[in-house]
Design a protein around this motif. Structure first.
Motif, PDB file in Angstrom:
ATOM      1  N   TYR A   1       0.842  -1.200   0.000  1.00 10.34           N
ATOM      2  CA  TYR A   1       0.000   0.000   0.000  1.00 10.34           C
ATOM      3  C   TYR A   1       0.878   1.251   0.000  1.00 10.34           C
ATOM      4  O   TYR A   1       0.939   1.977  -0.983  1.00 10.34           O
ATOM      5  CB  TYR A   1      -0.906  -0.064   1.237  1.00 10.34           C
ATOM      6  N   TYR A   2       1.609   1.483   1.088  1.00 14.62           N
ATOM      7  CA  TYR A   2       2.419   2.700   1.173  1.00 14.62           C
ATOM      8  C   TYR A   2       3.656   2.636   0.263  1.00 14.62           C
ATOM      9  O   TYR A   2       3.976   3.579  -0.440  1.00 14.62           O
ATOM     10  CB  TYR A   2       2.850   2.954   2.616  1.00 14.62           C
ATOM     11  N   ASP A   3       4.383   1.509   0.303  1.00 15.90           N
ATOM     12  CA  ASP A   3       5.610   1.390  -0.493  1.00 15.90           C
ATOM     13  C   ASP A   3       5.367   0.652  -1.812  1.00 15.90           C
ATOM     14  O   ASP A   3       6.284   0.089  -2.391  1.00 15.90           O
ATOM     15  CB  ASP A   3       6.698   0.631   0.299  1.00 15.90           C
ATOM     16  N   PHE A   4       4.101   0.653  -2.246  1.00 17.35           N
ATOM     17  CA  PHE A   4       3.777  -0.167  -3.418  1.00 17.35           C
ATOM     18  C   PHE A   4       4.565   0.207  -4.680  1.00 17.35           C
ATOM     19  O   PHE A   4       5.017  -0.690  -5.401  1.00 17.35           O
ATOM     20  CB  PHE A   4       2.272  -0.155  -3.706  1.00 17.35           C
ATOM     21  N   PRO A   5       4.761   1.510  -4.984  1.00 19.44           N
ATOM     22  CA  PRO A   5       5.530   1.838  -6.199  1.00 19.44           C
ATOM     23  C   PRO A   5       6.886   1.123  -6.250  1.00 19.44           C
ATOM     24  O   PRO A   5       7.294   0.616  -7.291  1.00 19.44           O
ATOM     25  CB  PRO A   5       5.700   3.354  -6.114  1.00 19.44           C
ATOM     26  N   GLU A   6       7.549   1.068  -5.093  1.00 22.84           N
ATOM     27  CA  GLU A   6       8.860   0.410  -5.035  1.00 22.84           C
ATOM     28  C   GLU A   6       8.711  -1.103  -5.240  1.00 22.84           C
ATOM     29  O   GLU A   6       9.459  -1.716  -6.002  1.00 22.84           O
ATOM     30  CB  GLU A   6       9.460   0.689  -3.660  1.00 22.84           C
ATOM     31  N   THR A   7       7.714  -1.684  -4.555  1.00 22.51           N
ATOM     32  CA  THR A   7       7.471  -3.119  -4.673  1.00 22.51           C
ATOM     33  C   THR A   7       7.147  -3.481  -6.122  1.00 22.51           C
ATOM     34  O   THR A   7       7.639  -4.461  -6.664  1.00 22.51           O
ATOM     35  CB  THR A   7       6.275  -3.534  -3.764  1.00 22.51           C
ATOM     36  N   LYS A   8       6.312  -2.628  -6.748  1.00 22.55           N
ATOM     37  CA  LYS A   8       5.902  -2.896  -8.128  1.00 22.55           C
ATOM     38  C   LYS A   8       7.074  -2.761  -9.089  1.00 22.55           C
ATOM     39  O   LYS A   8       7.215  -3.541 -10.024  1.00 22.55           O
ATOM     40  CB  LYS A   8       4.790  -1.923  -8.513  1.00 22.55           C
ATOM     41  N   ASN A   9       7.932  -1.768  -8.833  1.00 23.00           N
ATOM     42  CA  ASN A   9       9.096  -1.564  -9.690  1.00 23.00           C
ATOM     43  C   ASN A   9       9.984  -2.814  -9.714  1.00 23.00           C
ATOM     44  O   ASN A   9      10.487  -3.209 -10.763  1.00 23.00           O
ATOM     45  CB  ASN A   9       9.882  -0.352  -9.202  1.00 23.00           C
ATOM     46  N   LYS A  10      10.116  -3.440  -8.525  1.00 18.46           N
ATOM     47  CA  LYS A  10      10.896  -4.678  -8.451  1.00 18.46           C
ATOM     48  C   LYS A  10      10.225  -5.768  -9.275  1.00 18.46           C
ATOM     49  O   LYS A  10      10.879  -6.530  -9.974  1.00 18.46           O
ATOM     50  CB  LYS A  10      11.014  -5.125  -6.980  1.00 18.46           C
ATOM     51  N   ALA A  11       8.894  -5.843  -9.182  1.00 17.65           N
ATOM     52  CA  ALA A  11       8.151  -6.877  -9.920  1.00 17.65           C
ATOM     53  C   ALA A  11       8.300  -6.670 -11.433  1.00 17.65           C
ATOM     54  O   ALA A  11       8.465  -7.630 -12.190  1.00 17.65           O
ATOM     55  CB  ALA A  11       6.688  -6.851  -9.531  1.00 17.65           C
ATOM     56  N   LEU A  12       8.275  -5.397 -11.870  1.00 14.13           N
ATOM     57  CA  LEU A  12       8.424  -5.112 -13.305  1.00 14.13           C
ATOM     58  C   LEU A  12       9.833  -5.452 -13.785  1.00 14.13           C
ATOM     59  O   LEU A  12      10.023  -5.959 -14.888  1.00 14.13           O
ATOM     60  CB  LEU A  12       8.106  -3.642 -13.592  1.00 14.13           C
ATOM     61  N   THR A  13      10.828  -5.158 -12.939  1.00 13.35           N
ATOM     62  CA  THR A  13      12.214  -5.501 -13.283  1.00 13.35           C
ATOM     63  C   THR A  13      12.355  -7.021 -13.393  1.00 13.35           C
ATOM     64  O   THR A  13      12.978  -7.536 -14.326  1.00 13.35           O
ATOM     65  CB  THR A  13      13.179  -4.955 -12.210  1.00 13.35           C
ATOM     66  N   ASN A  14      11.731  -7.717 -12.450  1.00 12.14           N
ATOM     67  CA  ASN A  14      11.736  -9.173 -12.446  1.00 12.14           C
ATOM     68  C   ASN A  14      11.104  -9.725 -13.732  1.00 12.14           C
ATOM     69  O   ASN A  14      11.627 -10.653 -14.366  1.00 12.14           O
ATOM     70  CB  ASN A  14      10.931  -9.633 -11.207  1.00 12.14           C
ATOM     71  N   LEU A  15       9.983  -9.088 -14.136  1.00 13.84           N
ATOM     72  CA  LEU A  15       9.289  -9.505 -15.363  1.00 13.84           C
ATOM     73  C   LEU A  15      10.174  -9.271 -16.587  1.00 13.84           C
ATOM     74  O   LEU A  15      10.307 -10.149 -17.449  1.00 13.84           O
ATOM     75  CB  LEU A  15       7.969  -8.735 -15.495  1.00 13.84           C
ATOM     76  N   ALA A  16      10.799  -8.088 -16.638  1.00 19.99           N
ATOM     77  CA  ALA A  16      11.672  -7.755 -17.771  1.00 19.99           C
ATOM     78  C   ALA A  16      12.835  -8.751 -17.858  1.00 19.99           C
ATOM     79  O   ALA A  16      13.158  -9.248 -18.942  1.00 19.99           O
ATOM     80  CB  ALA A  16      12.201  -6.340 -17.624  1.00 19.99           C
ATOM     81  N   ASN A  17      13.445  -9.063 -16.710  1.00 24.27           N
ATOM     82  CA  ASN A  17      14.566 -10.009 -16.696  1.00 24.27           C
ATOM     83  C   ASN A  17      14.142 -11.402 -17.139  1.00 24.27           C
ATOM     84  O   ASN A  17      14.880 -12.082 -17.852  1.00 24.27           O
ATOM     85  CB  ASN A  17      15.178 -10.095 -15.292  1.00 24.27           C
ATOM     86  N   ALA A  18      12.952 -11.809 -16.692  1.00 22.88           N
ATOM     87  CA  ALA A  18      12.470 -13.159 -17.042  1.00 22.88           C
ATOM     88  C   ALA A  18      12.339 -13.316 -18.552  1.00 22.88           C
ATOM     89  O   ALA A  18      12.481 -14.420 -19.074  1.00 22.88           O
ATOM     90  CB  ALA A  18      11.140 -13.424 -16.356  1.00 22.88           C
ATOM     91  N   TYR A  19      12.051 -12.224 -19.248  1.00 17.47           N
ATOM     92  CA  TYR A  19      11.936 -12.273 -20.706  1.00 17.47           C
ATOM     93  C   TYR A  19      13.200 -11.732 -21.382  1.00 17.47           C
ATOM     94  O   TYR A  19      13.136 -11.190 -22.484  1.00 17.47           O
ATOM     95  CB  TYR A  19      10.692 -11.496 -21.160  1.00 17.47           C
TER      96      TYR A  19
END
Lengths: 195, 351
Positions: free
Chosen positions: B262-280
């Motif tokens: 909730y509060y730190d979601f932008p940071e958490t999401k950024n990690k998830a997007l980086t993870n997604l980019a790396n996976a592909y």
């Protein structure tokens, strides 16, 4: 009167014809070479699965035993829909930490955020699994098929596991005269050569 | 009789068109520096936006001075900055549909960075974006460019696009459609030589249902995006000596969950997007989140540039008008038509 009947006949004919005539789509980036290693994913009874695999093997493909070693159908697999329940269970809903409206809103927003993260992570995990499929099973192409009855659209999709891209898509509205083998043959031809 | 009906229809048309016109209110743009010499821009900017839009915007436009007059009657004053909580009440008083406010920060090389917030009264959402231009030479271009963005944002299509989609790039789609419909949707992209990543495509059926997919209506990648204004409500966690250790453990667990999602979601999401980019293998250039409506004849589009991890395109209500008899192909073609455009299209800049 004759004119009226003729016009009505033409309109009826066109209506019937347009209903039966669904348009297919096909795109092939590069043909899949026969003798390549493929994995086929299809959700159907095992006897039909056997027909599909046989057709591919007859055309020289090395079909890996993925999705062929399962007795269950894909419908039985745990679904993401259940995830909503899990998310709410682990949240603060129903507890009074601050005002009720704040708690409810932040719970909903947290759930939305968890859902978004889940989608990103789910797709990332799939990529990792498919990458393992390439390295461990030596699968070069992943082929997805869904076969439908006459008047319905059967479809196929192929993924090149070397470059992570889609390289073949096709929708094929089955003809009245088509049998199962004809439809599978049609997709094999579609994926292996440009038309 | 026909004359009466025609007149009545005309009156209804005029009345309904007036009803649909929205009120766009401009607050101040706060000077973020300590240099008071820039203070004059706090009012100049909003007044310039309002003047630029005056001839082309169909609804009513309120300048800061007008808003101040309305607020004076209530014993209030237009402030230079507002917390998210204060916005719904403010818009109720000034009777506006959109309220635009923000800040500016002069930078090196005579550049000026403008951060804009647009509060949408109907949905209680806040859209934020940033634009930069040359202080002296391009200031009028900058004002015009931002004014065009306001015009595109202040309607139900909520159109914002700050980057062109480059030809022959690699696209990834996450949608709430599947099977042959997905093939139909992809077809026009292939015809235009785009590559499509296998995100979502290794499934026979989509796992994403319509209701859950609504979560993607609001996405925010700082500094651009859409979010609920209530997002920043502070939660109070009331506990004390009357709580036993089990309850305190539960409260701490809740605080940690809220912090992460909730509060730190932008940071958490950024990690998830980086993870997604790396996976592909960093092979995806643009990630499209596309929600089809129930009839599958309109979509809501959100697009993230996977190189910068920033949201670059917001658009609602892209329809299925087009040449083919397939809604999916028509919608895809209508998306492709938008690829070279920007929501500030009057002044085209290179990507």
């Amino acid at each position: 009167m004759r004119k009226y009947i003729s016009i009505m006949l033409v309109i009826s004919f066109l209506t019937i014809f347009s209903c039966a005539q669904k348009k297919g789509v096909k795109y092939l980036r590069t043909p899949i070479p026969s003798r390549s290693n493929v994995a086929i994913i299809i959700d159907c009874p095992n006897n039909i699965k056997n027909v599909v695999m046989t057709k591919f093997m007859q055309r020289g493909f090395r079909v890996k035993a993925l999705n062929a070693s399962d007795l269950y159908s894909l419908n039985n697999v745990f679904d993401i829909k259940d995830f909503k329940y899990i998310a709410y269970k682990s949240s603060s809903k129903g507890k009074r930490f601050g005002s009720d409206s704040d708690s409810l809103l932040s719970t909903q927003k947290s759930y939305d955020n968890i859902y978004k993260l889940h989608v990103y992570n789910f797709e990332a995990n799939k990529a990792k699994i498919l990458s393992e499929m390439r390295s461990t099973w030596d699968v070069r192409y992943l082929i997805l098929l869904e076969l439908q009855d006459w008047e319905e659209t059967s479809w196929a999709r192929a993924i090149d596991l070397d470059n992570y891209n889609l390289m073949y898509i096709e929708n094929y509205p089955a003809k009245y005269s088509d049998n199962l083998e004809d439809v599978v043959d049609h997709f094999i031809k579609g994926a292996t050569r440009r038309r | 009789m026909i004359k009466i009906v025609t007149t009545l229809l005309f009156i209804i048309f005029i009345f309904s068109s007036n009803l649909s016109a929205n009120t766009l209110a401009f607050g101040y743009l706060k000077n973020e520096t300590n240099n008071k010499a820039f203070n004059f821009l706090q009012v100049i900017f909003p007044n310039s936006f309002a003047s630029t839009l005056k001839s082309s915007y169909k609804g009513t436009i309120l300048k800061p001075s007008t808003i101040n007059n309305i607020l004076k009657k209530e014993g209030l004053k237009l402030k230079y900055s507002y917390s998210n909580k204060e916005l719904p009440k403010l818009l109720k008083i000034i009777n506006a549909d959109y309220f635009i406010y923000g800040s500016f920060l002069p930078q090196q090389n005579e550049n000026i960075k403008i951060t804009i917030h647009m509060y949408i009264s109907k949905t209680k959402e806040l859209f934020t974006f940033v634009d930069t231009g040359k202080m002296e030479t391009e200031i009028f271009k900058l004002v015009d460019r931002i004014a065009i963005i306001f015009k595109n944002l202040a309607n139900e299509n909520l159109y914002y696009k700050n980057k062109r989609i480059i030809k022959n790039t690699n696209l990834a789609f996450i949608t709430n459609i599947s099977r042959q419909h997905l093939n139909e949707f992809y077809f026009p992209f292939f015809k235009k030589n785009f590559s499509i990543s296998y995100v979502q495509n290794s499934d026979l059926n989509t796992h994403y249902n319509d209701i859950q997919f609504n979560s993607f209506t609001q996405i925010f990648t700082s500094p651009v995006g859409l979010k609920n204004v209530e997002d920043e409500k502070d939660l109070e966690f009331q506990y004390g000596t009357w709580n036993n250790s089990k309850q305190i453990k539960l409260i701490n667990k809740t605080i940690n969950t809220l912090k992460l999602y909730y509060y730190d979601f932008p940071e958490t999401k950024n990690k998830a997007l980086t993870n997604l980019a790396n996976a592909y293998n960093n092979n995806i250039d643009y990630l499209f989140l596309i929600k089809f409506n129930k009839s599958h004849n309109k979509i809501l589009l959100r697009c993230i540039d996977m190189r910068s991890k920033l949201v670059i395109w917001y658009q609602s209500n892209i329809d299925a008008s087009g040449k083919t008899d397939s809604n999916y192909q028509n919608i895809a073609s209508n998306i492709i038509k938008q690829f070279p455009k920007l929501s500030s299209k009057k002044y085209k800049t290179k990507n």
